[in-house]
Structures are given as structure tokens and as C-alpha cells.
Design a protein around this motif. Structure first.
Motif, mmCIF file in Angstrom:
data_model
loop_
_atom_site.group_PDB
_atom_site.id
_atom_site.type_symbol
_atom_site.label_atom_id
_atom_site.label_comp_id
_atom_site.label_asym_id
_atom_site.label_seq_id
_atom_site.Cartn_x
_atom_site.Cartn_y
_atom_site.Cartn_z
ATOM 1 N N TYR A 163 0.837 -1.199 0.000
ATOM 2 C CA TYR A 163 0.000 0.000 0.000
ATOM 3 C C TYR A 163 0.875 1.254 0.000
ATOM 4 C CZ TYR A 163 -3.424 3.467 1.601
ATOM 5 O OH TYR A 163 -4.212 4.583 1.705
ATOM 6 N N ALA A 188 -2.300 -1.608 -3.667
ATOM 7 C CA ALA A 188 -3.272 -0.514 -3.685
ATOM 8 C C ALA A 188 -2.618 0.834 -3.428
ATOM 9 C CB ALA A 188 -4.355 -0.758 -2.622
ATOM 10 N N ASN A 189 -3.198 1.841 -4.054
ATOM 11 C CA ASN A 189 -2.926 3.250 -3.790
ATOM 12 C C ASN A 189 -1.488 3.699 -4.041
ATOM 13 O OD1 ASN A 189 -5.568 2.797 -2.438
ATOM 14 N ND2 ASN A 189 -5.297 4.951 -1.887
ATOM 15 N N PHE A 210 -5.524 -1.923 -7.140
ATOM 16 C CA PHE A 210 -6.443 -0.780 -7.056
ATOM 17 C C PHE A 210 -5.669 0.509 -7.311
ATOM 18 C CE2 PHE A 210 -8.623 2.392 -4.185
ATOM 19 C CZ PHE A 210 -9.725 2.590 -5.016
ATOM 20 N N ASN A 211 -6.147 1.313 -8.273
ATOM 21 C CA ASN A 211 -5.513 2.583 -8.661
ATOM 22 C C ASN A 211 -4.149 2.391 -9.295
ATOM 23 O OD1 ASN A 211 -7.678 4.120 -7.875
ATOM 24 N ND2 ASN A 211 -6.813 4.684 -5.885
ATOM 25 N N GLN A 227 -11.062 -2.373 -7.684
ATOM 26 C CA GLN A 227 -11.944 -2.332 -6.520
ATOM 27 C C GLN A 227 -11.143 -1.989 -5.259
ATOM 28 O OE1 GLN A 227 -14.957 -5.361 -5.960
ATOM 29 N NE2 GLN A 227 -14.751 -6.046 -8.084
ATOM 30 N N ASP A 228 -11.664 -1.054 -4.507
ATOM 31 C CA ASP A 228 -11.033 -0.640 -3.256
ATOM 32 C C ASP A 228 -11.037 -1.818 -2.272
ATOM 33 O OD1 ASP A 228 -10.323 0.535 -0.804
ATOM 34 O OD2 ASP A 228 -11.398 2.393 -1.253
ATOM 35 N N LEU A 230 -10.801 -1.690 0.823
ATOM 36 C CA LEU A 230 -11.512 -1.253 2.028
ATOM 37 C C LEU A 230 -10.738 -1.604 3.304
ATOM 38 C CD1 LEU A 230 -15.224 -2.100 1.097
ATOM 39 C CD2 LEU A 230 -14.055 0.110 0.950
ATOM 40 N N SER A 245 -15.409 -5.794 2.158
ATOM 41 C CA SER A 245 -14.201 -5.756 1.331
ATOM 42 C C SER A 245 -14.257 -6.858 0.274
ATOM 43 C CB SER A 245 -12.964 -5.950 2.202
ATOM 44 O OG SER A 245 -11.823 -6.199 1.391
#
Length: 277
Positions: A163, A188-189, A210-211, A227-228, A230, A245
Motif C-alpha cells: 500500500y 493498492a494506492n 487498485f488505482n 476495486q477498493d 476497504l 471488502s
């Protein structure tokens, strides 16, 4: 000062129930096969590297249930002109550094076309806040010379959470290592939109990104894109999952994707954290 581990194989292990912290002003340089269990290494934001594998031909480094964070450059640097037998990371937290969490590259042609590392395995671990601004990936394994013809590094990644990485080459940058398998992993992110996976061959299976995009040179099977995941409070290092999630129960073994230390939060707690102050 630097700490050098030399000659015979060495095991450094925390006592039962203890959580020792080594506050480092430099790095752990090892020339011997070394296993470290249950220890935190804190670079204070100024030490260059956490671990530095230096010219340790046919030696191995294994990190189990360790935390390595707050280093100016790399958390684990295995950039060397010698062959490393294996690098194994299990149940670890790797966070807050200026370049890459793991950086492995060979600058020379090694004897008999050997790769920089024969075997890299990362499981049940979390990586976050990797702020590389140069050409690195957050996890960066690259064979710059002749090792591709010999098959490159065998790379196994399973149940990993990554992350908040800034690295322009992506979250996982695996170059010329076709023996690659990534499973049950969350990426993610990225802070500036680099790829989640930038790989040259190999397979990413049953993972979420994600992203961040996925490079087209790998094979992707049963992945969740866009998809996030979460997380509860990732800014503060809490990657427990909110109810709902998309990674809950979606791992190939029936558990959640990502590092298994993170559980599904109770619905009441998730609601309380999401509610405005």
C-alpha cells in the motif's frame, strides 16, 4: 556504525515474549547465511539501508516476523556482484523508506550465468509507504546481464499487502525473472499512478490491484481490478478489512487476500470509524 555478520551461519532470534528494537545509525551487512526472527529494525529516517547483502556468494538471508522501517534508501539491499542463494521474507512488516523495500540487481555477468538470487520468497507480509522517486519498484528484482538465459530468479509472492508506493516502476517490478508466481496479494494506492505489477513474464493469480495498472507482459488469472480493498485505517498502518471488502474469503485457500495478520473488523467498529466526527 555498521554491523557485519561474517563466516559461519548465524541465527538472531528474539526471546519468547520479547520485542527487541534495534535503532540503527547504519545498516546490517552480512557475509554469512543469516536468519533473523522477531526483531524490529528502526533506521530513524537517516540510516541508509536496513540489510545489505554484500558479495556473499551462495549465502542466504531469511527474515521471519521482523519489522524493518524508517530508512533513507532501501530496507533490504541485495545489489551485489555475487550470487545469493535465497532471500526469504515471512510474516514481516516493511515500511517507510526512500527508494525500495527490496532491491536486488546484479551489475556484472556472474559465473555460469547465475542470477543475482536463485530463490526469492515473500509471504504473509505487509509493505507500505515506499517513496521511491527514481527508477525503482517498491519490490525491485532485475537481472541486468546474462542470467535471463539461465532462467533468472525464481520469485514466489503469496498473501502480501502493498500500500502507498511512489515508485515509478510500479509496486512489483520483476525484470527478466520468468519463474514468477504472485498469488493472493493486494496492491493498492500508488501515490502517482504507477503500475501495480510491472513484470516480464510469469503469472499473477487471484490478486487485487487498485488505482494501479497491470503490465501486459505477464499472465493474469482471476484477478480483481479497480476495486477498493476497504482497509480500516491504512494511513495509520491499520490494514484490517472493513465488512464488504472484495478480498474477504477470496484467496485460493479460502481465507482473505493479502497479509493474513489483518482480519475483518467488527461491523460496529467499522461504522464508528467511518462516521464523521
Amino acid at each position: 556504525q555498521s554491523v557485519t555478520l561474517d563466516k559461519k551461519g548465524l541465527v538472531i532470534m528474539a526471546a519468547d515474549g520479547a520485542k527487541p528494537v534495534i535503532k540503527a545509525s547504519s545498516y546490517m551487512k552480512h557475509y554469512a547465511t543469516t536468519t533473523v526472527i522477531g526483531i524490529t529494525f528502526d533506521g530513524g529516517g537517516t540510516a541508509e539501508h536496513g540489510f545489505y547483502s554484500y558479495d556473499n556468494t551462495n549465502k542466504s538471508l531469511t527474515l521471519i516476523d521482523c519489522e524493518i522501517g524508517n530508512y533513507a534508501q532501501y530496507l533490504i539491499n541485495a545489489s551485489t556482484s555475487a550470487h545469493i542463494d535465497s532471500l526469504i521474507i515471512e510474516g514481516c512488516l516493511l515500511h517507510d523508506c526512500g527508494d525500495a523495500a527490496v532491491y536486488m540487481t546484479n551489475t556484472d555477468v556472474l559465473p555460469d550465468g547465475l542470477p543475482i538470487c536463485s530463490y526469492f520468497k515473500m509471504t504473509n507480509s505487509t509493505i507500505y509507504n515506499i517513496n521511491g522517486e527514481q527508477y525503482y519498484g517498491a519490490i525491485d528484482i532485475r537481472e541486468n546481464k546474462s542470467a535471463y538465459g539461465a532462467g533468472g530468479t525464481e520469485v514466489i509472492v503469496d498473501h502480501v499487502t502493498l500500500y502507498n508506493y511512489k515508485n515509478p516502476q510500479g509496486g512489483f517490478y520483476i525484470y527478466k525473472s520468468p519463474k514468477l508466481t504472485i498469488t493472493n496479494t493486494i496492491v493498492a494506492n500508488p501515490t502517482e499512478g504507477p503500475a501495480a505489477f510491472y513484470i516480464y513474464g510469469g503469472t499473477v493469480d487471484n490478486s487485487l490491484y487498485f488505482n494501479g495498472s497491470a503490465d501486459s507482459r505477464g499472465t493474469y488469472k482471476e484477478c480483481i481490478d479497480g476495486q477498493d480493498p476497504l482497509f480500516m485505517d491504512p494511513t495509520n498502518g491499520n490494514f484490517n478489512l472493513q465488512p464488504g471488502s472484495p478480498v474477504i474469503g477470496k484467496a485460493t485457500d479460502g481465507t482473505n487476500m493479502g497479509d493474513p495478520r489483518w482480519k475483518v473488523a467488527a461491523a460496529e467498529l467499522a461504522f464508528a470509524m467511518a462516521a464523521p466526527a
